[in-house]
Design an enzyme around this catalytic site. Structure first.
Site, short mmCIF file in Angstrom:
data_model
loop_
_atom_site.label_atom_id
_atom_site.label_comp_id
_atom_site.label_asym_id
_atom_site.label_seq_id
_atom_site.Cartn_x
_atom_site.Cartn_y
_atom_site.Cartn_z
N ARG A 143 0.84 -1.21 0.00
CA ARG A 143 0.00 0.00 0.00
C ARG A 143 0.87 1.26 0.00
O ARG A 143 0.57 2.25 0.67
CB ARG A 143 -0.95 0.02 1.21
CG ARG A 143 -1.89 -1.13 1.28
CD ARG A 143 -2.90 -1.14 0.14
NE ARG A 143 -3.62 -2.39 0.14
CZ ARG A 143 -3.21 -3.49 -0.50
NH1 ARG A 143 -2.12 -3.47 -1.25
NH2 ARG A 143 -3.90 -4.60 -0.44
N SER A 156 -10.86 -1.68 3.26
CA SER A 156 -10.19 -1.91 4.55
C SER A 156 -9.83 -0.56 5.16
O SER A 156 -9.13 0.22 4.53
CB SER A 156 -8.90 -2.70 4.35
OG SER A 156 -9.21 -3.91 3.72
N GLU A 216 -5.88 3.39 6.23
CA GLU A 216 -5.49 3.31 4.82
C GLU A 216 -6.01 4.52 4.02
O GLU A 216 -5.28 5.06 3.19
CB GLU A 216 -6.04 2.00 4.23
CG GLU A 216 -5.49 1.68 2.86
CD GLU A 216 -6.07 0.38 2.30
OE1 GLU A 216 -5.83 -0.68 2.90
OE2 GLU A 216 -6.76 0.45 1.27
#
Ligand SMILES: Cc1cc2nc3c(=O)[nH]c(=O)nc-3n(C[C@H](O)[C@H](O)[C@H](O)COP(=O)(O)OP(=O)(O)OC[C@H]3O[C@@H](n4cnc5c(N)ncnc54)[C@H](O)[C@@H]3O)c2cc1C
Length: 400
Positions: A167, A291, A392
């Site tokens: 990520r 998420s 995130e």
């Protein structure tokens, strides 16, 4: 002008003072340059599926690339004897990510099929290096053409230049002073480098290796076995739908979302509410950012303090150090926050009723409601396991 609630998957966020949708490369560049020259806050938005925006008005410019072109660059390239047959495809930043995946699968191009159904755009896919079911976009990206807001020039980055990680990318790094969710840089809430176009190199093949246990089980094969990319795509979409991890197609009925997608991977838009299967609007699990917390990367010492049954995977962090990756979902669940958890019974924000990864808008939530839930979960996990979860999504005008 739209509100962020109109154009984000979490369906929260305040009014936007200036919204532009350029439909050419020149006008996209012009919109970015003008905002920067005039010292306005700039938010380049794609599908709005990875941001949590304040309920307050946004006093700046929001730019959404309207170009949706996919081009096959070397369709007729000769293949050397024994060499894998690859094809180079480029897509403009505004292409809906799943339209791109669908196109590749239809063309018999392997490498992104397991990334089916991830909301958002091609432009944003390389910002946080999207990944799922054993694939990451980093493994098929060969070039990223960007506008450098600092040096005021178009540049092309190779895969190596992009510094992809879990990520993570060079682009995401330019948004924060010292890593995700630390002090924002002058470019925030978008990167220093704005993606204009991404070039992918894909395998010309009808099959590809299945990369993850859960997917392999759904297909009835073993991890590593080859399977039809169309079937892999179908299975991924089914698994995602069952988990509420597809975006809600009905968001495209909002006039501000009209025309941004060719075909959303879900149920048909013309069904009546009575025909809609679970997973449609009445199931609020799809109103999320996916998420909410990243899987923590821990030092060996930190990982040793976790219970023996906590998941542990070898990983490498942004500084290239060997670390241990654990599961945010496991930590949240074992800290006592079960699927469907809400701070109070009548809260409008809650964990997805299907798993603990997604924080969802149960209907009528404000950004502050989502934040209250996020803070409660982060505190609970920290108190139980000593691990501070890092979100995130990109936060705009709010802090955790
Ligand atoms: C239901 C659901 C499931 C999800 N599942 C996954 C998953 O499995 N794996 C995964 O990795 N992610 C997942 N996500 C997160 C999200 O879909 C991805 O991060 C996606 O790439 C975000 O794309 P976007 O266009 O919506 O970005 P946005 O939310 O619009 O923007 C996110 C950031 O990217 C920047 N950005 C957007 N376009 C550009 C551009 N052209 N140039 C430079 N910066 C740009 C924005 O400024 C912002 O900082 C999921 C989200 C949802 C809602």
């Amino acid at each position: 002008m739209p509100c962020f609630a109109d154009i984000t998957t979490m369906e929260v966020g305040g009014r936007i003072s200036e919204f532009v949708e350029p439909d050419s490369r020149a006008s996209f560049l012009e919109a970015i340059i003008m905002a920067d020259v005039m010292g306005k806050k700039l938010c380049v938005i794609g599908g709005g599926s990875n941001m949590l925006v304040s309920d307050e008005d946004f006093d700046g410019v929001v730019v959404r690339d309207k170009r949706r072109q996919i081009s096959v660059l070397d369709e007729a390239a000769p293949v050397e004897e024994g060499a894998p047959h690859t094809t180079t495809v480029s897509a403009t930043a505004g292409v809906h990510w799943d339209d791109f995946v669908s196109y590749c699968v239809r063309m018999g191009l392997a490498g992104v099929e397991a990334l089916s159904g991830i909301p958002g755009t091609v432009g944003a896919s390389v910002v946080q290096n999207i990944g799922a079911y054993g694939q990451e976009v980093a493994s098929v990206v060969t070039a990223v053409e960007v506008w450098d807001r600092e040096e005021k020039a178009v540049k092309t980055f190779s895969r190596e230049d992009m510094d992809f990680g879990y990520r993570h990318s060079l682009l995401k790094a330019t948004m924060y002073e010292h890593g995700p969710h630390t002090a924002p840089t002058q470019f925030y809430p978008s990167p220093r480098y704005i993606v204009l176009e991404v070039t992918f190199t894909l395998l010309h093949a009808q099959t590809n290796a299945v990369g993850m246990e859960q997917l392999a089980r759904a297909l009835g094969v073993s991890v590593g076995e080859s399977f039809s990319i169309q079937h892999i795509r179908d299975a991924v979409l089914q698994i995602r739908d069952a988990k509420g991890m597809l975006e809600d197609v009905h968001r495209y009925e909002n006039p501000w979302m009209a025309g941004t997608v060719e075909s959303a991977p879900d149920t048909a838009l013309d069904e009546g509410p009575e025909d809609r299967p679970e997973g449609s609007p009445e199931d609020r699990n799809k109103y999320s950012c996916g998420s909410f917390f990243m899987n923590p990367l821990l030092s060996q010492d930190e990982a040793d303090k976790l219970p023996a049954d906590a998941p542990r995977f070898p990983a490498v962090d942004e500084q290239g150090r060997d670390v241990v990756k654990t599961s945010a979902a496991w930590l949240i669940d074992h800290a006592g926050f079960k699927a469907g958890y809400k701070v109070a019974e009548d809260s409008t924000a809650g964990l997805s009723t299907k798993h603990t990864l997604a924080l969802t808008n149960r209907g009528g939530a404000k950004t502050e409601d989502i934040l209250q839930l996020a803070r409660t979960i982060r505190e609970g996990v920290r108190n139980t396991y000593g691990v501070t979860l890092v979100p995130e999504p990109v936060f705009i005008g709010v802090e955790l």
